[in-house]
Design an enzyme around this catalytic site. Structure first.
Site, short mmCIF file in Angstrom:
data_model
loop_
_atom_site.label_atom_id
_atom_site.label_comp_id
_atom_site.label_asym_id
_atom_site.label_seq_id
_atom_site.Cartn_x
_atom_site.Cartn_y
_atom_site.Cartn_z
N TYR A 152 38.31 29.66 42.75
CA TYR A 152 37.50 29.76 44.08
C TYR A 152 38.65 30.65 45.25
O TYR A 152 37.97 31.17 45.86
CB TYR A 152 37.51 28.24 44.77
N TRP A 177 42.63 18.55 40.36
CA TRP A 177 42.53 19.73 39.76
C TRP A 177 43.73 19.43 38.69
O TRP A 177 43.93 20.31 37.55
CB TRP A 177 42.94 20.93 40.37
N GLU A 211 41.79 20.09 49.48
CA GLU A 211 41.13 21.16 48.75
C GLU A 211 40.60 22.30 49.30
O GLU A 211 40.79 23.59 49.00
CB GLU A 211 40.01 20.52 47.60
#
Length: 383
Positions: free
Chosen positions: A150, A83, A61
């Site tokens: 992000y 996710w 990640e």
């Protein structure tokens, strides 16, 4: 206090002092507000030991963020599924909405006396959805993307608004690395650490207000800040002894001698802010992820990892995690592990070179050493 003891105390705090709150998932939580955790990186890598942690998922990640990626295909292809639920929920909501639109349209036509045959809009199961993400690139491109979350904010903040401002003002703001109107915050931070390590402005933010409504999930950990300090001669000496496996020295080192051995002159700390904290499943992941980011950036700028600090807002336990938290509280922490980062490679001629964090690390570049833990404690992920 040991980071794991702090974490366990946080679980206990929520269980004893938390208030009941509703949440977007419909699960319900017990919650406290405004807590802080701190960890001295010299005491070991902050990966919890009172339950087995998914190390590969943590690394995958973080690399996904650093790539600037927002599509789950990279995660799925590397067997990281944290996710999946968010992507599937976005897809499912779209299909259900389309079905509802179709239903209303059919009803309207029937009221007008018209007959209409329509094909049922297919809804893939979650398993079918993920398999199609793996095997169908066009489907993955359409449904695997989570919006400007992000990675987008870390590596390419801005877009059209920044481009418009550059055109209007006819200039690029000083110290901002901008490509096609987008700001690479990670590159900026690295540049600032190298050129102005005492800067109080070394912050990376994901809370892009202009793009929040485009994100599948607004960022829970919404900014982080770097801080550095000069190392003393004694600290630099101890670092060299530890690095080189020297038990003792027969003559004192000088700063000039240590400079010649490329011994770091500074220590670097990272503090992150988190508005929403899924304490049982999410927070252990976040602690380790930011610990690894600190290690990566420290290696990039030749500094020593110092303190990892988390400022936590709404700190909660989902109601379907309460029994798991109680089980974890019965376990005694073990010694923290270490992490080794291999960023050295050789080219086709056998000449060594060092890869930068922004050139793209591989999952295999990170080795977890001496990790011993209690067994996994399973809990549902609430999307």
């Amino acid at each position: 206090m040991n980071i794991e003891k702090q974490y366990l105390n946080l679980l206990k705090d929520i269980l004893e002092n938390g208030v009941e709150k509703q949440d977007r998932t419909g699960t319900g939580t017990i919650s406290v507000f405004g807590r802080q955790i701190r960890h001295d990186m010299s005491k070991g890598f902050p990966l919890l030991t009172t339950k087995k942690m998914y190390w590969k998922g943590i690394v995958t990640e973080l690399l996904w963020f650093l790539r600037g990626d927002t599509n789950i295909k990279y995660l799925v292809d590397n067997d990281c599924h944290i996710w999946n639920g968010d992507a599937y929920k976005k897809y499912e909501n779209h299909i259900l909405k389309q079905r509802e639109i179709q239903k209303k349209r059919v009803q309207e036509l029937r009221k007008q006396g018209k007959k209409l045959k329509v094909a049922k809009i297919e809804l893939l199961s979650k398993e079918e959805f993920i398999n199609k993400i793996k095997t169908d690139d066009e489907f993955a491109k359409k449904w695997g993307d989570l919006g400007p979350i992000y990675g987008k904010q870390w590596r390419s903040w801005g877009g059209e608004l920044i481009t418009k401002r550059i055109i209007e003002e006819g200039k690029i703001p000083i110290s901002q690395n901008i490509i096609e109107g987008q700001i690479d915050q990670i590159q900026n931070s690295i540049n600032l650490l190298k050129t102005d390590p005492d800067s109080r402005r070394n912050i990376v933010s994901t809370w892009n207000v202009a793009e929040l409504d485009q994100m599948t999930l607004p960022p829970c950990h919404n900014f982080f800040q770097f801080y550095t300090r000069e190392l003393s001669l004694n600290e630099r000496t101890e670092y060299k002894k530890k690095r080189d496996g020297i038990a003792r020295t027969f003559a004192p080192y000088t700063h000039q001698m240590l400079d010649g051995s490329n011994i770091p002159t500074r220590a670097i700390s990272l503090m992150w802010n988190q508005r929403s904290v899924d304490t049982f499943l999410g927070l252990p992941f976040n602690i380790a992820s930011y610990g690894l980011l600190l290690e990566i950036i420290a290696k990039e700028v030749n500094m020593v990892p110092d303190e990892l600090i988390g400022n936590l807002g709404d700190v909660h336990l989902y109601k379907n995690h309460i029994e798991q938290a109680k089980e974890q509280l019965t376990r005694e922490p073990k010694r923290l592990p270490k992490v080794l980062i291999n960023n050295g490679e050789v080219d086709n001629n056998g000449v060594p070179f060092t890869r930068s964090v922004l050139d793209g690390y591989d999952i295999t570049d990170f080795e977890l050493v001496d990790y011993q833990s209690h067994p996994t404690i399973k809990a549902p992920l609430n999307n």
